[in-house]
Design a protein around this motif. Structure first.
Motif, PDB file in Angstrom:
ATOM      1  N   VAL A  85      36.902  38.468  41.698  1.00  0.00           N
ATOM      2  CA  VAL A  85      36.234  38.185  40.391  1.00  0.00           C
ATOM      3  C   VAL A  85      35.305  39.120  40.078  1.00  0.00           C
ATOM      4  O   VAL A  85      34.018  39.137  40.551  1.00  0.00           O
ATOM      5  CB  VAL A  85      35.978  36.660  40.144  1.00  0.00           C
ATOM      6  CG1 VAL A  85      35.489  36.592  38.608  1.00  0.00           C
ATOM      7  CG2 VAL A  85      36.788  35.631  40.468  1.00  0.00           C
ATOM      8  N   PHE A  86      35.777  40.403  39.134  1.00  0.00           N
ATOM      9  CA  PHE A  86      34.732  41.256  38.969  1.00  0.00           C
ATOM     10  C   PHE A  86      33.604  40.800  37.961  1.00  0.00           C
ATOM     11  O   PHE A  86      33.341  41.545  36.820  1.00  0.00           O
ATOM     12  CB  PHE A  86      35.208  42.430  38.440  1.00  0.00           C
ATOM     13  CG  PHE A  86      36.119  43.172  39.730  1.00  0.00           C
ATOM     14  CD1 PHE A  86      35.449  43.796  40.637  1.00  0.00           C
ATOM     15  CD2 PHE A  86      37.434  42.864  39.801  1.00  0.00           C
ATOM     16  CE1 PHE A  86      36.082  44.379  41.744  1.00  0.00           C
ATOM     17  CE2 PHE A  86      38.087  43.241  40.820  1.00  0.00           C
ATOM     18  CZ  PHE A  86      37.562  44.097  41.976  1.00  0.00           C
ATOM     19  N   SER A  87      33.001  39.727  38.243  1.00  0.00           N
ATOM     20  CA  SER A  87      31.895  39.330  37.433  1.00  0.00           C
ATOM     21  C   SER A  87      30.557  40.271  38.069  1.00  0.00           C
ATOM     22  O   SER A  87      30.779  40.875  38.916  1.00  0.00           O
ATOM     23  CB  SER A  87      31.411  37.684  37.816  1.00  0.00           C
ATOM     24  OG  SER A  87      31.441  37.606  39.316  1.00  0.00           O
ATOM     25  N   ILE A  88      29.329  39.983  37.228  1.00  0.00           N
ATOM     26  CA  ILE A  88      28.260  40.806  37.645  1.00  0.00           C
ATOM     27  C   ILE A  88      27.255  39.770  38.241  1.00  0.00           C
ATOM     28  O   ILE A  88      26.621  39.291  37.430  1.00  0.00           O
ATOM     29  CB  ILE A  88      27.743  41.907  36.678  1.00  0.00           C
ATOM     30  CG1 ILE A  88      29.034  42.684  36.335  1.00  0.00           C
ATOM     31  CG2 ILE A  88      26.402  42.548  37.202  1.00  0.00           C
ATOM     32  CD1 ILE A  88      28.383  43.538  34.984  1.00  0.00           C
ATOM     33  N   PRO A  89      26.748  39.745  39.664  1.00  0.00           N
ATOM     34  CA  PRO A  89      27.624  40.352  40.688  1.00  0.00           C
ATOM     35  C   PRO A  89      29.013  39.858  40.810  1.00  0.00           C
ATOM     36  O   PRO A  89      29.358  38.572  40.416  1.00  0.00           O
ATOM     37  CB  PRO A  89      26.585  39.998  41.852  1.00  0.00           C
ATOM     38  CG  PRO A  89      26.004  38.737  41.427  1.00  0.00           C
ATOM     39  CD  PRO A  89      25.889  38.848  39.968  1.00  0.00           C
ATOM     40  N   PRO A  90      29.704  40.359  41.747  1.00  0.00           N
ATOM     41  CA  PRO A  90      31.299  39.926  41.818  1.00  0.00           C
ATOM     42  C   PRO A  90      31.302  38.940  42.924  1.00  0.00           C
ATOM     43  O   PRO A  90      30.519  38.532  43.923  1.00  0.00           O
ATOM     44  CB  PRO A  90      32.029  41.173  42.582  1.00  0.00           C
ATOM     45  CG  PRO A  90      30.899  42.011  43.117  1.00  0.00           C
ATOM     46  CD  PRO A  90      29.665  41.634  42.249  1.00  0.00           C
ATOM     47  N   LEU A  91      32.143  37.936  42.939  1.00  0.00           N
ATOM     48  CA  LEU A  91      32.869  37.210  43.745  1.00  0.00           C
ATOM     49  C   LEU A  91      34.069  37.664  44.423  1.00  0.00           C
ATOM     50  O   LEU A  91      34.981  37.986  43.761  1.00  0.00           O
ATOM     51  CB  LEU A  91      33.161  35.753  43.135  1.00  0.00           C
ATOM     52  CG  LEU A  91      33.888  34.619  43.979  1.00  0.00           C
ATOM     53  CD1 LEU A  91      32.791  34.091  45.034  1.00  0.00           C
ATOM     54  CD2 LEU A  91      34.228  33.732  43.104  1.00  0.00           C
ATOM     55  N   SER A  92      34.041  37.436  45.832  1.00  0.00           N
ATOM     56  CA  SER A  92      35.259  37.763  46.496  1.00  0.00           C
ATOM     57  C   SER A  92      35.560  36.614  47.464  1.00  0.00           C
ATOM     58  O   SER A  92      34.864  36.322  48.226  1.00  0.00           O
ATOM     59  CB  SER A  92      35.385  39.130  46.999  1.00  0.00           C
ATOM     60  OG  SER A  92      36.512  39.632  47.602  1.00  0.00           O
ATOM     61  N   VAL A  93      37.041  36.470  47.769  1.00  0.00           N
ATOM     62  CA  VAL A  93      37.526  35.449  48.766  1.00  0.00           C
ATOM     63  C   VAL A  93      38.486  35.805  49.316  1.00  0.00           C
ATOM     64  O   VAL A  93      39.446  36.438  49.145  1.00  0.00           O
ATOM     65  CB  VAL A  93      37.642  34.084  47.811  1.00  0.00           C
ATOM     66  CG1 VAL A  93      36.482  33.599  46.971  1.00  0.00           C
ATOM     67  CG2 VAL A  93      38.654  34.215  46.975  1.00  0.00           C
ATOM     68  N   VAL A  94      38.763  35.285  50.712  1.00  0.00           N
ATOM     69  CA  VAL A  94      40.250  35.511  51.084  1.00  0.00           C
ATOM     70  C   VAL A  94      40.170  34.137  52.145  1.00  0.00           C
ATOM     71  O   VAL A  94      39.183  33.600  52.593  1.00  0.00           O
ATOM     72  CB  VAL A  94      39.951  36.545  52.146  1.00  0.00           C
ATOM     73  CG1 VAL A  94      38.951  36.572  53.419  1.00  0.00           C
ATOM     74  CG2 VAL A  94      41.417  36.775  52.822  1.00  0.00           C
ATOM     75  N   GLY A  95      41.529  33.633  52.335  1.00  0.00           N
ATOM     76  CA  GLY A  95      41.787  32.511  52.949  1.00  0.00           C
ATOM     77  C   GLY A  95      41.498  31.150  52.341  1.00  0.00           C
ATOM     78  O   GLY A  95      41.643  31.213  51.018  1.00  0.00           O
ATOM     79  N   LEU A  96      41.034  30.122  52.944  1.00  0.00           N
ATOM     80  CA  LEU A  96      40.827  28.992  52.484  1.00  0.00           C
ATOM     81  C   LEU A  96      39.671  28.672  51.742  1.00  0.00           C
ATOM     82  O   LEU A  96      38.562  28.996  52.516  1.00  0.00           O
ATOM     83  CB  LEU A  96      41.257  27.773  53.342  1.00  0.00           C
ATOM     84  CG  LEU A  96      42.750  27.923  54.091  1.00  0.00           C
ATOM     85  CD1 LEU A  96      43.175  26.610  54.874  1.00  0.00           C
ATOM     86  CD2 LEU A  96      43.701  27.973  53.156  1.00  0.00           C
ATOM     87  N   SER A  97      39.493  28.078  50.618  1.00  0.00           N
ATOM     88  CA  SER A  97      38.205  27.482  50.202  1.00  0.00           C
ATOM     89  C   SER A  97      37.800  26.231  51.083  1.00  0.00           C
ATOM     90  O   SER A  97      38.559  25.736  52.079  1.00  0.00           O
ATOM     91  CB  SER A  97      38.355  27.244  49.117  1.00  0.00           C
ATOM     92  OG  SER A  97      39.130  25.787  48.679  1.00  0.00           O
ATOM     93  N   GLU A  98      36.595  25.728  50.997  1.00  0.00           N
ATOM     94  CA  GLU A  98      36.087  24.708  51.807  1.00  0.00           C
ATOM     95  C   GLU A  98      37.042  23.394  51.647  1.00  0.00           C
ATOM     96  O   GLU A  98      37.513  22.662  52.325  1.00  0.00           O
ATOM     97  CB  GLU A  98      34.810  24.403  51.663  1.00  0.00           C
ATOM     98  CG  GLU A  98      34.120  23.074  52.458  1.00  0.00           C
ATOM     99  CD  GLU A  98      32.662  22.877  52.198  1.00  0.00           C
ATOM    100  OE1 GLU A  98      32.159  23.958  51.632  1.00  0.00           O
ATOM    101  OE2 GLU A  98      32.056  21.734  52.555  1.00  0.00           O
ATOM    102  N   GLU A  99      37.407  23.168  50.155  1.00  0.00           N
ATOM    103  CA  GLU A  99      38.264  22.204  49.823  1.00  0.00           C
ATOM    104  C   GLU A  99      39.398  22.336  50.426  1.00  0.00           C
ATOM    105  O   GLU A  99      40.064  21.166  50.835  1.00  0.00           O
ATOM    106  CB  GLU A  99      38.406  22.076  48.195  1.00  0.00           C
ATOM    107  CG  GLU A  99      36.979  21.731  47.682  1.00  0.00           C
ATOM    108  CD  GLU A  99      35.785  22.947  47.890  1.00  0.00           C
ATOM    109  OE1 GLU A  99      36.302  24.084  47.437  1.00  0.00           O
ATOM    110  OE2 GLU A  99      34.609  22.697  47.464  1.00  0.00           O
ATOM    111  N   GLU A 100      40.138  23.462  50.311  1.00  0.00           N
ATOM    112  CA  GLU A 100      41.547  23.539  50.913  1.00  0.00           C
ATOM    113  C   GLU A 100      41.475  23.379  52.397  1.00  0.00           C
ATOM    114  O   GLU A 100      42.326  22.774  53.109  1.00  0.00           O
ATOM    115  CB  GLU A 100      41.981  24.912  50.636  1.00  0.00           C
ATOM    116  CG  GLU A 100      42.332  25.188  49.022  1.00  0.00           C
ATOM    117  CD  GLU A 100      42.778  26.782  48.851  1.00  0.00           C
ATOM    118  OE1 GLU A 100      43.399  26.821  47.720  1.00  0.00           O
ATOM    119  OE2 GLU A 100      42.110  27.506  49.395  1.00  0.00           O
TER     120      GLU A 100
END
Ligand code: FAD
Length: 498
Positions: free
Chosen positions: A376-391
């Motif tokens: 997510v190119f918010s400022i600053p950005p968020l980036s993820v891979v794989g499972l979230s904690e909830e998943e």
């Protein structure tokens, strides 16, 4: 000798160049966006005779307007990222002062100049994509394509004339389109298409939506100095992402001056002398120069005449396909957003590559949706891979170990910016396998891309820990998170969807 293979019991696919055919084309593609162009080039390289059609070019799309390159290049990833870069200078200039840069108090921002540069760049890319097709020997037609039979397409050109072609295989790669909410005055609002091409800079913006496009535009306009109100239905933006990271993004947006309106919807838009009057379901009244609807996208499947051959759609209008991107009609295939699997450019590219390999390359290839990284190119950005904690908690058989790190990035120690970088690793306690990683902070997408390779290789936490860090960097934190923040039992109910 042509290699033959079995796909779901059907033995007829192999190297197109070596097959006798009475069709005008081995493959005809409708839509020359990310998926269409990739499929065309790869199929042609495998020896297939390929035709492709695309709507005439314009930055703002409609049912009859598009352009070679598609959403990503013309009105998605690329122009969006250019505006994110443009907006980031605002914060960088503030931060520069403590680094000794003497800047006069007032710094001007020229929206029109940036817009011009952005338009030049997408025109350039549109030309490059056309050349990529012609250099691969693909025949491009300008016009609207539709299906008229299991092996027949019709292209309506700008002047209304119709072209008809037969093809052994047809690939639908028509993407998706932004939707507007059904509220009074909705015609006064805009979608992301127009938002990327606004003539005038919006000093006051109201954004409806909590997805990544809404969050990104909030960061873009706020970064350039607008007053931004972000209105969304949930407790936090970015539904579907890790809850903790969603909270970090919300905090950062607020920290940078975006007004958040959680659990809120818009009920009406009215034109006034002072701007657009926006009413919320909490009775609030906002005045805006621009109201952006970032309220989801729908697959472009309506005008394709699919009912004539009986191609099946799901309830959202997405084309139903099997693991190889084949529809219920054996000669018709579909990739990308129109199938509504994971709607990202690299995923459309993966699906298109697999399609070409399977149908023309003599290799059975299923797209692999595991560990698809996302930014997510918010400022600053968020980036993820794989499972979230909830998943992870939902899917784990046993306990899940969560490692987190929240720190002041080195750059902020001098600039004085109050904004923490947050990282998280989620690990399967029984196997030590890293199930997911996320980061919100500068350069997160650049860092997570490398972590995605590790996850794809099945890396364990011990292997992360044994990796030597790069110092001084934020990235090194991913290999030095030694203590468990919490151990969550696999049967605990995840809080998700705040
Ligand atoms: P498209 O690229 O949309 O291509 C479909 C093409 O088909 C279009 O050119 C259209 O004009 C054409 N077409 C439609 N109907 C017909 C017809 N009947 N005849 C002929 N042509 C037709 N993804 C990322 O990975 N990262 C990002 O940062 C990112 N940011 C985004 C930001 C925004 C604002 C938006 C809207 C999207 C973003 N995406 C991003 C998503 C990404 O753009 C899409 O997932 C990707 O473009 C899908 O590719 P596609 O080939 O399925 O469709």
């Amino acid at each position: 000798m042509a290699r033959k293979m079995l796909i779901d019991g059907e033995p007829e696919l192999g190297k197109a160049a070596e097959e006798a055919t009475n069709f005008d084309f081995d493959l005809f593609i409708i839509g020359a966006g990310s998926g269409g162009v990739r499929a065309a080039r790869f199929s042609s390289n495998f020896g297939a005779k390929v035709g492709i059609c695309e709507l005439p070019f314009h930055p703002i799309s409609s049912e009859t307007i598009g352009g070679v390159g598609g959403t990503c290049v013309i009105r998605g990833c690329v122009p969006k990222k250019i505006l994110v870069y443009g907006a980031s200078y605002g914060g960088e200039l503030q931060d520069a002062r403590n680094y000794g840069w003497e800047l006069s108090e007032k710094v001007d921002f020229n929206w029109k100049k940036l817009l011009e540069k952005k338009t030049d760049e997408i025109n350039r890319l549109n030309g490059i994509y056309k050349r990529l097709l012609s250099n691969s020997g693909v025949k491009l037609f300008e016009g609207e394509g539709r299906i008229v039979g299991p092996n027949d397409v019709e292209v309506t050109q700008l002047d209304g004339t119709k072209l008809s072609y037969s093809a052994k295989h047809i690939l639908i790669a028509t993407g998706s389109r932004a939707q507007r909410p059904n509220i009074p005055g909705q015609e006064l609002g805009i979608t992301s298409d127009e938002a990327l091409s606004l003539e005038e800079f919006p000093k006051r913006a109201v954004i409806l939506g909590g997805g990544y496009i809404a969050v990104e535009f909030a960061s873009i306009w706020r970064g350039m100095g607008s007053t931004v109100d972000l209105v969304f239905r949930k407790e936090l933006p970015l539904r579907g992402f890790d809850d903790e990271m969603r909270a970090v993004v919300a905090r950062n947006l607020e920290g940078r001056g975006v007004n958040l309106h959680p659990r809120t919807n818009l009920t009406q838009l009215t034109k006034t002398d002072d701007g657009i009057k926006v009413l919320t379901d909490h009775g609030e009244e906002l005045i805006a120069d621009v109201v952006l609807f970032a309220t989801g996208r729908a697959p472009n499947s309506k005008r394709l005449n699919l009912e004539v051959v009986g191609v099946e759609l799901d309830n959202a209008g997405a084309i139903k396909v099997d693991d190889y991107s084949r529809t219920n009609i054996p000669s018709i295939w579909a990739v990308g957003d129109v199938t509504n699997r994971i709607n990202l450019t690299p995923v459309a590219l993966m699906e298109a590559s697999c399609f070409a390999k399977t149908v023309f390359g003599g290799q059975s290839c299923k797209p692999d949706y595991n560990d698809v990284p996302f930014a997510v190119f918010s400022i600053p950005p968020l980036s993820v891979v794989g499972l979230s904690e909830e998943e992870a908690i939902e899917q784990a058989n046993g306990d899940v170990l969560v490692f987190t790190s929240s720190f002041n990035p080195m750059k902020n120690t001098i600039s004085g910016r109050q904004e923490k970088t947050v990282m998280k690793i989620v690990v399967d306690a029984a196997t030590d396998k890293v199930l997911g990683a996320s980061m919100c902070g500068p350069d997160a997408p650049e860092i997570i891309q490398g972590i995605a390779v590790a996850l794809k290789c099945g890396a364990t936490k011990a292997q992360f820990d044994s990796t030597v860090g790069i110092h001084p960097s934020a990235a090194e934190e991913f290999v030095t998170m030694r203590s468990v923040t919490r151990r969550v039992t696999g049967t605990a109910k995840p809080k998700t969807n705040l």
